[in-house]
Write an enzyme that holds these catalytic residues in place. Sequence first.
Site, PDB file in Angstrom:
ATOM      1  N   ARG A 193     -55.034  59.731  46.912  1.00  0.00           N
ATOM      2  CA  ARG A 193     -54.337  58.825  48.190  1.00  0.00           C
ATOM      3  C   ARG A 193     -53.612  57.684  47.410  1.00  0.00           C
ATOM      4  NH1 ARG A 193     -55.608  56.224  53.964  1.00  0.00           N
ATOM      5  NH2 ARG A 193     -55.041  58.330  54.400  1.00  0.00           N
ATOM      6  N   HIS A 211     -47.828  62.775  54.266  1.00  0.00           N
ATOM      7  CA  HIS A 211     -48.893  62.844  54.481  1.00  0.00           C
ATOM      8  C   HIS A 211     -49.476  64.287  55.333  1.00  0.00           C
ATOM      9  CE1 HIS A 211     -52.946  61.414  55.380  1.00  0.00           C
ATOM     10  NE2 HIS A 211     -52.688  60.660  56.726  1.00  0.00           N
ATOM     11  N   GLN A 262     -52.578  65.161  57.386  1.00  0.00           N
ATOM     12  CA  GLN A 262     -52.693  64.622  58.569  1.00  0.00           C
ATOM     13  C   GLN A 262     -51.816  65.648  59.479  1.00  0.00           C
ATOM     14  OE1 GLN A 262     -53.809  61.417  60.157  1.00  0.00           O
ATOM     15  NE2 GLN A 262     -53.249  62.769  62.093  1.00  0.00           N
ATOM     16  N   CYS A 272     -51.581  59.153  64.325  1.00  0.00           N
ATOM     17  CA  CYS A 272     -52.403  59.554  63.118  1.00  0.00           C
ATOM     18  C   CYS A 272     -53.622  58.371  63.089  1.00  0.00           C
ATOM     19  CB  CYS A 272     -51.585  59.440  62.006  1.00  0.00           C
ATOM     20  SG  CYS A 272     -50.674  57.937  61.596  1.00  0.00           S
TER      21      CYS A 272
HETATM   22  N1  NVA Z   1     -47.921  55.151  57.717  1.00  0.00           N
HETATM   23  C1  NVA Z   1     -49.199  54.771  57.816  1.00  0.00           C
HETATM   24  C2  NVA Z   1     -49.926  56.056  58.032  1.00  0.00           C
HETATM   25  C3  NVA Z   1     -51.753  55.511  57.993  1.00  0.00           C
HETATM   26  C4  NVA Z   1     -52.394  57.139  58.167  1.00  0.00           C
HETATM   27  C5  NVA Z   1     -49.471  54.230  56.412  1.00  0.00           C
HETATM   28  O1  NVA Z   1     -49.155  54.696  55.408  1.00  0.00           O
HETATM   29  O2  NVA Z   1     -50.154  53.171  56.382  1.00  0.00           O
HETATM   30  N1   CP Z   2     -54.834  59.059  59.527  1.00  0.00           N
HETATM   31  C1   CP Z   2     -55.389  58.624  58.416  1.00  0.00           C
HETATM   32  O1   CP Z   2     -54.990  59.032  57.332  1.00  0.00           O
HETATM   33  O2   CP Z   2     -56.393  57.734  58.653  1.00  0.00           O
HETATM   34  P1   CP Z   2     -57.120  56.955  57.096  1.00  0.00           P
HETATM   35  O3   CP Z   2     -56.026  55.747  56.683  1.00  0.00           O
HETATM   36  O4   CP Z   2     -58.234  56.301  58.262  1.00  0.00           O
HETATM   37  O5   CP Z   2     -57.612  57.964  56.360  1.00  0.00           O
END
Ligand code: NVA
Ligand code: CP
Length: 328
Positions: A106, A133, A136, A270
């Site tokens: 990540r 993602h 997800q 999400c």
């Molecule tokens: N768009 C958000 C998704 C989190 C799961 C981010 O990248 O922070």
């Molecule tokens: N939805 C999601 O990816 O959550 P986290 O950032 O907690 O992993």
Amino acid sequence: MDLKGKDFLKLLDLSTEEIGGLLDLSAELKAKKKQGIPHRLCEGKNIALIFEKTSTRTRCAFEVAAYDLGMGCTYLGPTGSQIGIKETIADTARVLAGMYDAIEYRGFGQQIVQELADYSKVPVYNGLTNEYHPTQVLADLLTIREKFGKLKGIHLVYMGDARYNMGRSLMVGCAKMGLHFTACSPEGYFPPEDLTETCRSIAAGTGAVITFESDPAKAVADADVVYTDIWVSMGEPEKVWEERISLMKPYQVNAKLMENAKDTCIFMHCLPSYHDLKTEIGKKVGEKYGMDGLEVTDDVFESERSVVFEEAENRMHTIKAVIAATLS
Ligand code: NVA
Ligand code: CP
């Protein structure tokens, strides 16, 4: 479906059949977990989890999935490893691939997870980048299939900033699986043109429909799923809040908006979410701009329509399927 040894970097790399196969495997592993039937399909294998951004769901989903499959796992957080500071991605990939059977990443640009995969001889999984993602969206598709008994023809409306990982990935997932995807965003906040073109050409073969709309009431009128995400993503500077609030306020998912939707329409997110002022950022931003909730109001988040916690649980079952399909 034969995904053994393959990476899982973005849904664009998988066929409709492969995504469907992963959803079937997720449902099977979920049923086994619920019934207490062991499924240690990757006994003795190990996975490294690299998180250059924070996480609750994705990290826990990977860890629990790995334990259930009989694997060991190592978490490398945003600080505390050599990655990026003293060691390149290419070197990290070759070091970890010598010790582990799979690597999750990540972080920031999609090119980083791609480079990791290019240099790794073991499967690499994308646990979120700025652009995509995919784990997800797999969980989202499983949740939708559980709720409606099908994916084809379901109309998903994504409200808010559709340029980033969730808007883009949902568009790809919907195109691949034959859903109707609508990005409901202000002009200039739709997914990029090249990706939209690619998705429209995939849609021609799957029966999916890709539309853009800037009027929230119009967009949700025919929706089966209203989906939103936080307005400022991880890695974006704090200063963008001001501009984002004024642009996105009309796209807030609130009770008034949901009145325009069908009775059967569900709400998805999400997570994490700023649906109240009980978090540090939610409170700071909410109080500054005089709002009780940001991208979604608490009444919708806590309503009968909301499936957000089932969706969160499905992160684990679907991630487990990705690991099992690529390693066993
Ligand atoms: N768009 C958000 C998704 C989190 C799961 C981010 O990248 O922070
Ligand atoms: N939805 C999601 O990816 O959550 P986290 O950032 O907690 O992993």
